[in-house]
Design a protein around this motif. Structure first.
Motif, PDB file in Angstrom:
ATOM      1  N   GLU A 105      -4.059   2.531  -5.978  1.00 60.71           N
ATOM      2  CA  GLU A 105      -5.039   2.224  -4.933  1.00 60.71           C
ATOM      3  C   GLU A 105      -6.257   1.525  -5.518  1.00 60.71           C
ATOM      4  N   SER A 106      -6.609   1.889  -6.745  1.00 54.82           N
ATOM      5  CA  SER A 106      -7.760   1.240  -7.395  1.00 54.82           C
ATOM      6  C   SER A 106      -7.476  -0.229  -7.654  1.00 54.82           C
ATOM      7  N   ASN A 165      -5.352  -2.078  -5.950  1.00 49.17           N
ATOM      8  CA  ASN A 165      -5.327  -2.752  -4.646  1.00 49.17           C
ATOM      9  C   ASN A 165      -6.729  -2.949  -4.078  1.00 49.17           C
ATOM     10  N   ARG A 166      -7.592  -1.960  -4.287  1.00 49.69           N
ATOM     11  CA  ARG A 166      -8.966  -2.120  -3.798  1.00 49.69           C
ATOM     12  C   ARG A 166      -9.694  -3.216  -4.575  1.00 49.69           C
ATOM     13  N   ASP A 216       0.803  -1.227   0.000  1.00 50.89           N
ATOM     14  CA  ASP A 216       0.000   0.000   0.000  1.00 50.89           C
ATOM     15  C   ASP A 216       0.835   1.277   0.000  1.00 50.89           C
ATOM     16  N   ASP A 254      -8.719  -6.432  -3.115  1.00 53.17           N
ATOM     17  CA  ASP A 254      -9.422  -6.650  -1.848  1.00 53.17           C
ATOM     18  C   ASP A 254     -10.894  -6.978  -2.085  1.00 53.17           C
TER      19      ASP A 254
END
Ligand code: ZN
Length: 277
Positions: A225-226, A228-229, A110, A232
């Motif tokens: 971040e997109s 990584n999201r 992150d 998840d």
């Protein structure tokens, strides 16, 4: 810093180098927490746009240094609130792994800036836990990747993203056999972005970093971040936590049966399997 070196090879690019070649960059807690400090520093420097992770010596990393203590330096966890670090064996080891292994690897995934790993030689077991949290992996032609730790009586390395990295079929095979993936195989499976000659690895990774560094930092951060999201949303973070719990069931079982956190005969198995052909 005694295990890590920081370089500034180009404007906007920080290079962090594993500098423990005499131990094939085996990861003791000192190396891991120094690495975290170096990542944190580079993350906080506004003129650093992209971070490269590279390694000195013949191999990227030979995994955890099993000859060292499993303790958080200074008993100061950085990724968790600690808790039970100083109590009994399995309990303390679980707390240690939550911080030093899972916690740090997830922090590094992150990092709010693009990261590029340059892998050469062998990446064995925990070596993968330094590579997989990076955004892009460039490998040299002779690089190999293996997670042989079922020999220790555990499921795989603590950062259990194998299924996302190589697909579930290959994940099963690499875990069941302990055998290495070649750089070309890792490329074909999508684990590696590029394979280049050993003597071009450093330059290639740097050119890629410089190219990325030309783009606006915030766009890069939002893109990262997109992704990584999305991982998840696919369940990666929950799967990681489940696998870490099972991993520590393996440690607790080995401790009950053999008085050690891992089946000690596994070291010979892994040593034999990890030899270069
Ligand atoms: Zn473990």
């Amino acid at each position: 810093m005694s295990y890590i070196r920081r370089e500034n090879p180009a404007e906007g690019v920080a290079r962090i180098v594993l500098a423990r070649p005499e131990k094939k960059n085996a990861q003791n807690p000192g190396l891991l927490y120094e690495l975290d400090e170096a990542f944190l520093t580079a993350s906080n420097e506004s003129d650093v746009k992209v971070i490269i992770l590279a390694a000195d010596g013949t191999d990227f990393s030979s995994g955890h240094d099993l000859s060292d203590e499993f303790t958080v330096p200074g008993n100061r966890p950085v990724a968790t609130m600690g808790g039970h670090l100083d109590v009994g064996m399995a309990e303390a080891h679980y707390a240690f792994e939550c911080d030093a292994y899972m916690g740090l690897s997830r922090r590094w995934r992150d990092i709010p800036k693009p990261t590029i790993a340059a892998a050469h030689g062998r990446s064995i077991a925990a070596g993968l836990m330094l590579l997989w949290p990076m955004d892009i992996i460039v490998a040299s032609e002779e690089a190999t990747f293996a997670d042989p730790v079922t020999a220790f009586g555990v499921n795989g390395v603590e950062y259990f993203t194998h299924v996302w990295e190589v697909g579930h079929r290959k994940a099963r095979e690499m875990l069941f056999t302990g055998e290495s993936l070649s750089a070309q195989e890792a490329y074909r499976l999508g684990m590696v972005n590029h394979v280049v000659a050993r003597d071009r690895l450093e330059k290639f990774a740097l050119e890629l970093a410089v190219k990325i560094s030309q783009r606006p930092s915030f766009g890069l951060r939002l893109a990262k971040e997109s992704v990584n999201r999305t991982l998840d949303a696919q369940g990666q973070s929950i799967a990681l936590e489940s696998a870490l719990a099972l991993h520590n069931l393996g440690h607790a079982s080995a401790l009950a049966r053999h008085g050690e956190l891992a089946i000690t005969a596994g070291r010979d198995t892994i040593r034999n399997e990890s030899r270069h052909p």
